[in-house]
Design a protein around this motif. Structure first.
Motif, PDB file in Angstrom:
ATOM      1  N   HIS A 111      -5.362 -11.869  -8.021  1.00  0.00           N
ATOM      2  CA  HIS A 111      -4.840 -11.130  -6.216  1.00  0.00           C
ATOM      3  C   HIS A 111      -4.171 -11.988  -5.320  1.00  0.00           C
ATOM      4  CE1 HIS A 111      -6.746  -7.427  -8.668  1.00  0.00           C
ATOM      5  NE2 HIS A 111      -7.650  -8.229  -8.580  1.00  0.00           N
ATOM      6  N   LYS A 161      -1.936  -9.204  -4.155  1.00  0.00           N
ATOM      7  CA  LYS A 161      -1.624  -7.689  -5.010  1.00  0.00           C
ATOM      8  C   LYS A 161      -2.921  -7.379  -5.698  1.00  0.00           C
ATOM      9  CE  LYS A 161      -0.371 -11.208  -8.685  1.00  0.00           C
ATOM     10  NZ  LYS A 161       0.920 -11.920  -9.067  1.00  0.00           N
ATOM     11  N   ASN A 162      -2.304  -5.965  -5.675  1.00  0.00           N
ATOM     12  CA  ASN A 162      -3.439  -5.559  -6.541  1.00  0.00           C
ATOM     13  C   ASN A 162      -3.073  -3.880  -7.748  1.00  0.00           C
ATOM     14  OD1 ASN A 162      -5.831  -4.433  -7.545  1.00  0.00           O
ATOM     15  ND2 ASN A 162      -6.570  -4.499  -5.735  1.00  0.00           N
ATOM     16  N   ASP A 163      -3.178  -3.923  -8.445  1.00  0.00           N
ATOM     17  CA  ASP A 163      -2.370  -2.862  -9.973  1.00  0.00           C
ATOM     18  C   ASP A 163      -2.558  -1.685  -9.016  1.00  0.00           C
ATOM     19  OD1 ASP A 163      -1.628  -5.259 -11.340  1.00  0.00           O
ATOM     20  OD2 ASP A 163      -3.660  -4.696 -12.184  1.00  0.00           O
ATOM     21  N   THR A 164      -3.876  -1.426  -8.341  1.00  0.00           N
ATOM     22  CA  THR A 164      -4.221   0.040  -7.608  1.00  0.00           C
ATOM     23  C   THR A 164      -4.379   0.489  -5.900  1.00  0.00           C
ATOM     24  OG1 THR A 164      -6.846   0.179  -7.767  1.00  0.00           O
ATOM     25  CG2 THR A 164      -5.398   1.112  -9.629  1.00  0.00           C
ATOM     26  N   ASP A 169      -2.866   4.896  -8.751  1.00  0.00           N
ATOM     27  CA  ASP A 169      -1.963   3.724 -10.575  1.00  0.00           C
ATOM     28  C   ASP A 169      -0.709   3.861  -9.435  1.00  0.00           C
ATOM     29  OD1 ASP A 169      -0.817   2.989 -12.108  1.00  0.00           O
ATOM     30  OD2 ASP A 169      -0.621   4.261 -13.233  1.00  0.00           O
ATOM     31  N   PRO A 171       0.898  -0.271  -8.280  1.00  0.00           N
ATOM     32  CA  PRO A 171       1.196  -1.113  -7.345  1.00  0.00           C
ATOM     33  C   PRO A 171       1.399  -1.855  -6.131  1.00  0.00           C
ATOM     34  CG  PRO A 171       1.790  -1.290 -10.282  1.00  0.00           C
ATOM     35  CD  PRO A 171       1.500   0.058  -9.200  1.00  0.00           C
ATOM     36  N   ASN A 218       4.631   4.542 -11.826  1.00  0.00           N
ATOM     37  CA  ASN A 218       3.652   5.313 -12.261  1.00  0.00           C
ATOM     38  C   ASN A 218       3.453   6.504 -12.248  1.00  0.00           C
ATOM     39  OD1 ASN A 218       4.073   2.965 -13.281  1.00  0.00           O
ATOM     40  ND2 ASN A 218       2.048   2.128 -12.941  1.00  0.00           N
TER      41      ASN A 218
END
Length: 481
Positions: A111, A161-164, A169, A171, A218
């Motif tokens: 991350h 950085k993170n995906d959620t 949803d 990034p 997304n």
């Protein structure tokens, strides 16, 4: 007798069967032993493989994550620049320069990452009567070929950085430090490198600040949609250390009442900027990019009562924006050349908001506009090469923030008038060793194109000794690894 024979035969077959059973059992037992041995070997191999995987992961971690990974980018260039005034006077010069970027990366977790670039940009040899003043402005010091050989920090920032984002949803990334804000989108094609943060049409300067990016594809089902917020500081309203000592013109020194790092007398406040980058669409081939920003307390040269003398003061605020369309590939399968061609078109504007003093020679808000178009494609005569052409036009009050543009004759995107450019990029040894030949021609209709925001940036009509045209012919060899 028959009974005896029968019994004998039965005894023989029975004995044989029992013997066969013993033999089969022996073979089965042997096979079991072999399988057991094989299982042990397999388990041993699996354990060794697991150890090797961990070892390889550790090596990868050392190479890419837990230790700094370095890259080198060295460019040696020759520039022939020339200027022609409105009354026909010409001046020119040929210059060699070296530019070195040392890129560093560090990723302790999936991350979190760290990035930095140290920069060195120097003319060959020593220049005569070097003046270390605006040449060292923080906004473009690493895009300026200076007479000395300092290694400076061009970029230094951490990136999370993170995906959620808040369980959605989306990034996202967050970054703080000295951000990568030069050679952005559109400008990157002539520079033969990946685009950095901002749209290069109206912003191409270094800055210290923060950025926050949200990928909205997304949740909107629109390809490539994203939203990015940027904050930056171009000048801190503060005296430096030992600012209470003043050097006099006769070589002596005097003391004053300035206190270290306190606000500077005569300045309003910090020079700050915030901006929004919104990408409505990007399917990998066609994309639309937009930008809006506002900068506060911008400096400029303000006239005094003495002819050709100016004070350096803060003059007011400026806002600007751009909308840029990029086609990375024309059509679908028409030809290999069109599939690998890039075409772009961009429109930008700027608007001044004067404070107590005038901006660009006017106490009223003035709006300027600019158009920027270009194309580049694979060279059809030479392998592993690209050809590009670009054109931009700026209106009377057009005002970009493109001090960081690497054109020794001046920023072409700041031109109040017309600029034309053609370039040829060639891979010599893959992308590790490349070469470029580039020609830039600028035709000025108004003065002050790349000046600061005060009276020196007044767009008066070009005449007399004013520069009417400027040219820059560049040839370079560049090593990247």
């Amino acid at each position: 007798m028959k009974k005896i024979i029968t019994l004998s035969v039965l005894a023989f077959f029975t004995t044989t069967m029992y013997a066969a059973d013993d033999s089969v059992q022996t073979e089965i037992d042997g096979l079991k032993a072999q399988l057991t041995a094989q299982d042990a070997k397999i388990a041993k191999l699996e354990k060794k493989q697991e150890h090797n995987i961990k070892k390889i992961s550790h090596v990868n971690e050392l190479a890419n994550n837990d230790n700094l990974k370095f890259k080198a980018d060295l460019r040696t260039a020759y520039d022939y620049i020339s200027y022609k005034t409105a009354n026909g006077k010409e001046t020119s010069n040929g210059l060699f320069s070296n530019r070195l970027w040392l890129n560093m990366a560090y990723a302790p977790t999936k991350h979190l990452s760290f990035y930095s670039t140290l920069a060195y940009y120097k003319l060959y040899g020593q220049t005569i009567g070097a003046n270390h003043g605006f040449n060292y402005n923080d906004a473009y010091v690493n895009e300026t070929a200076n007479p000395s050989d300092e290694l400076r920090v061009k970029e230094a920032f951490w990136l999370y950085k993170n995906d959620t984002f808040l369980s959605m949803d989306i990034p996202w990334t967050a970054s703080i430090g000295r951000r990568p804000s030069t050679d952005g989108l559109l400008v990157n094609y002539r520079e033969d490198q990946r685009a950095k943060s901002a749209i290069g049409h109206d912003i191409n300067i270094e800055f210290d600040g923060a950025s926050f990016l949200y990928q909205l594809e997304n949740v909107t089902n629109v390809p490539g949609m994203s939203l990015k917020f940027c904050l930056g500081r171009g000048m801190s309203d503060a005296y430096s250390r030992a600012s209470n000592v003043t050097a006099n013109s006769n070589g002596t020194y005097s003391f004053n009442n300035n206190q270290n790092y306190t606000k500077v007398s005569g300045f309003n406040d910090n020079t700050d900027l915030y901006g929004v980058l919104f990408k409505p669409y990007d399917d990998g081939q066609y994309s639309l990019h937009t930008l809006w920003f506002k900068a506060f307390n911008l400096p400029g040269m303000v006239k005094t009562t003495t002819a050709n003398e100016y004070n350096f003061k803060q003059t007011g605020d400026i806002e600007g924006g751009a909308a840029s369309f990029v086609a990375d590939g024309i059509g679908d399968g028409i030809s290999d050349m069109l599939d690998d061609s890039v075409v772009f078109a961009s429109f930008a504007y700027s608007k001044t908001h004067p404070g107590a003093t005038s901006m660009l020679g006017s106490k009223n808000a003035q709006t300027g506009t600019s158009v920027y178009v270009g194309a580049n494609w694979p060279c059809q005569l030479i392998d592993n090469a690209r050809v590009g052409i670009e054109y931009n036009h700026g209106s009377k009050y057009w005002r970009s923030l493109t001090y960081g543009e690497d054109t020794l004759a001046g920023s072409k995107l700041a031109v109040r008038g017309d600029a034309y450019e053609a370039f040829f990029n060639k891979e010599l040894i893959g992308h590790k060793l490349t070469a470029q030949i580039r020609y830039t021609y600028m035709d000025y209709k108004y003065n002050g194109s790349n000046a600061f925001f005060g009276d020196a940036g007044t767009p008066t009509a070009v005449n007399g000794d004013d520069v009417k045209t400027a040219q820059d012919i560049r040839a370079y060899i560049r090593y990247r690894y």
